[in-house]
Design a protein around this motif. Structure first.
Motif, mmCIF file in Angstrom:
data_model
loop_
_atom_site.group_PDB
_atom_site.id
_atom_site.type_symbol
_atom_site.label_atom_id
_atom_site.label_comp_id
_atom_site.label_asym_id
_atom_site.label_seq_id
_atom_site.Cartn_x
_atom_site.Cartn_y
_atom_site.Cartn_z
ATOM 1 N N PRO A 1 0.814 -1.223 0.000
ATOM 2 C CA PRO A 1 0.000 0.000 0.000
ATOM 3 C C PRO A 1 0.847 1.274 0.000
ATOM 4 N N VAL A 2 0.222 2.381 -0.415
ATOM 5 C CA VAL A 2 0.853 3.694 -0.315
ATOM 6 C C VAL A 2 0.852 4.123 1.154
ATOM 7 N N GLU A 3 1.543 5.212 1.438
ATOM 8 C CA GLU A 3 1.652 5.708 2.817
ATOM 9 C C GLU A 3 0.290 6.078 3.401
ATOM 10 N N PHE A 4 -0.478 6.864 2.625
ATOM 11 C CA PHE A 4 -1.795 7.245 3.122
ATOM 12 C C PHE A 4 -2.697 7.707 1.986
ATOM 13 N N LEU A 5 -3.985 7.738 2.295
ATOM 14 C CA LEU A 5 -5.021 8.262 1.407
ATOM 15 C C LEU A 5 -5.579 9.509 2.066
ATOM 16 N N GLY B 1 -13.779 17.929 -0.516
ATOM 17 C CA GLY B 1 -14.379 16.725 -1.099
ATOM 18 C C GLY B 1 -14.206 16.661 -2.598
ATOM 19 N N GLY B 2 -14.728 15.600 -3.188
ATOM 20 C CA GLY B 2 -14.660 15.450 -4.630
ATOM 21 C C GLY B 2 -13.309 15.017 -5.163
ATOM 22 N N LYS B 3 -12.379 14.780 -4.262
ATOM 23 C CA LYS B 3 -11.014 14.449 -4.663
ATOM 24 C C LYS B 3 -10.478 13.382 -3.714
ATOM 25 N N LEU B 4 -9.805 12.390 -4.263
ATOM 26 C CA LEU B 4 -9.138 11.362 -3.479
ATOM 27 C C LEU B 4 -7.667 11.392 -3.869
ATOM 28 N N VAL B 5 -6.795 11.515 -2.880
ATOM 29 C CA VAL B 5 -5.362 11.604 -3.142
ATOM 30 C C VAL B 5 -4.664 10.410 -2.505
ATOM 31 N N LEU B 6 -3.941 9.632 -3.321
ATOM 32 C CA LEU B 6 -3.119 8.530 -2.841
ATOM 33 C C LEU B 6 -1.688 9.063 -2.759
ATOM 34 N N VAL B 7 -1.069 8.942 -1.590
ATOM 35 C CA VAL B 7 0.242 9.543 -1.371
ATOM 36 C C VAL B 7 1.255 8.479 -0.962
ATOM 37 N N HIS C 1 -6.180 11.489 -7.617
ATOM 38 C CA HIS C 1 -4.849 12.069 -7.782
ATOM 39 C C HIS C 1 -3.840 11.161 -7.083
ATOM 40 N N LEU C 2 -2.651 11.068 -7.664
ATOM 41 C CA LEU C 2 -1.584 10.264 -7.081
ATOM 42 C C LEU C 2 -0.363 11.152 -6.878
ATOM 43 N N ARG C 3 0.261 11.018 -5.720
ATOM 44 C CA ARG C 3 1.416 11.850 -5.401
ATOM 45 C C ARG C 3 2.557 10.986 -4.860
ATOM 46 N N LEU C 4 3.743 11.302 -5.314
ATOM 47 C CA LEU C 4 4.964 10.761 -4.740
ATOM 48 C C LEU C 4 5.686 11.937 -4.107
ATOM 49 N N VAL C 5 5.933 11.856 -2.815
ATOM 50 C CA VAL C 5 6.596 12.941 -2.092
ATOM 51 C C VAL C 5 8.006 12.486 -1.722
ATOM 52 N N ILE C 6 8.988 13.278 -2.182
ATOM 53 C CA ILE C 6 10.389 13.041 -1.844
ATOM 54 C C ILE C 6 10.886 14.350 -1.223
ATOM 55 N N PRO C 7 10.729 14.496 0.103
ATOM 56 C CA PRO C 7 10.936 15.787 0.754
ATOM 57 C C PRO C 7 12.276 16.468 0.486
ATOM 58 N N GLY C 8 13.366 15.740 0.469
ATOM 59 C CA GLY C 8 14.679 16.366 0.365
ATOM 60 C C GLY C 8 15.128 16.707 -1.041
ATOM 61 N N PHE C 9 14.278 16.555 -2.030
ATOM 62 C CA PHE C 9 14.683 16.770 -3.415
ATOM 63 C C PHE C 9 14.546 18.227 -3.843
ATOM 64 N N ALA D 1 4.781 19.741 -1.510
ATOM 65 C CA ALA D 1 3.869 18.935 -0.684
ATOM 66 C C ALA D 1 3.218 19.787 0.403
ATOM 67 N N LEU D 2 3.962 20.725 0.959
ATOM 68 C CA LEU D 2 3.388 21.640 1.952
ATOM 69 C C LEU D 2 2.290 22.499 1.318
ATOM 70 N N LYS D 3 2.528 22.966 0.095
ATOM 71 C CA LYS D 3 1.524 23.790 -0.591
ATOM 72 C C LYS D 3 0.242 22.995 -0.855
ATOM 73 N N GLN D 4 0.381 21.689 -1.081
ATOM 74 C CA GLN D 4 -0.794 20.856 -1.329
ATOM 75 C C GLN D 4 -1.366 20.273 -0.037
ATOM 76 N N ARG D 5 -0.805 20.699 1.096
ATOM 77 C CA ARG D 5 -1.258 20.271 2.433
ATOM 78 C C ARG D 5 -1.099 18.762 2.670
ATOM 79 N N LEU D 6 -0.058 18.179 2.053
ATOM 80 C CA LEU D 6 0.223 16.760 2.240
ATOM 81 C C LEU D 6 1.242 16.520 3.342
ATOM 82 N N LEU D 7 1.902 17.575 3.769
ATOM 83 C CA LEU D 7 2.864 17.516 4.879
ATOM 84 C C LEU D 7 2.561 18.638 5.843
ATOM 85 N N LYS D 8 2.968 18.431 7.085
ATOM 86 C CA LYS D 8 2.889 19.498 8.083
ATOM 87 C C LYS D 8 4.313 19.932 8.386
ATOM 88 N N GLU D 9 4.477 21.217 8.644
ATOM 89 C CA GLU D 9 5.807 21.722 8.994
ATOM 90 C C GLU D 9 6.182 21.342 10.398
#
Length: 136
Positions: A3-7, A13-19, A82-90, A128-136
């Motif tokens: 599985p991915v890290e989280f959904l 609403g109206g959007k499902l993001v697999l991260v 929507h599908l996202r791959l987050v690589i924070p240090g890149f 990822a922060l702009k898309q609210r997929l990470l917290k600072e």
């Protein structure tokens, strides 16, 4: 199944993001390792979306019971996936080759589900922060 890290369903609403998140990714010049990383991400995204849809079809009732009500109520014909791959240090400049390679690899699978390959993105921490997929 891998599985991915989280959904995530944004509050609007109206959007499902697999991260999926990775701490690193191989350089495209190292073809063997790069392809191995691509295959790992491909497998996680495909497995996760397939299991979610199979669960909605009643094929995995145990998984369905574990999902929050918000996921139970998704209108699969209307939701934008929507599908996202987050690589924070890149660095931003390192993201396009990975994005392009994974879009090519995912294109056929996503087309089968009516998902635009443009709905797949590779993000660094800033994006990822702009898309609210990470917290600072």
């Amino acid at each position: 199944m891998k599985p991915v890290e989280f959904l995530w369903i944004p509050p609007t609403g109206g959007k499902l993001v697999l991260v999926e998140a990775k701490s690193s990714f191989s350089n495209p010049s190292n073809a063997k390792d790069f392809n191995k990383n691509l295959q790992e991400i491909y497998t996680k995204l495909v497995d996760s979306l397939t299991v979610l849809i199979a669960t909605k079809l009643g094929r995995h009732p145990n998984i369905g019971q574990e999902l929050p009500a918000q996921f139970q109520q998704i209108s699969w014909s209307d939701v934008t996936i929507h599908l996202r791959l987050v690589i924070p240090g890149f660095e931003k400049s390192w993201l396009p080759p990975i994005t392009d390679a994974l879009r090519v690899r995912l294109k056929h699978f996503l087309a089968a589900f009516g998902v635009s390959d443009m709905h797949f993105q590779v993000l660094n921490k800033e994006l990822a922060l702009k898309q609210r997929l990470l917290k600072e």
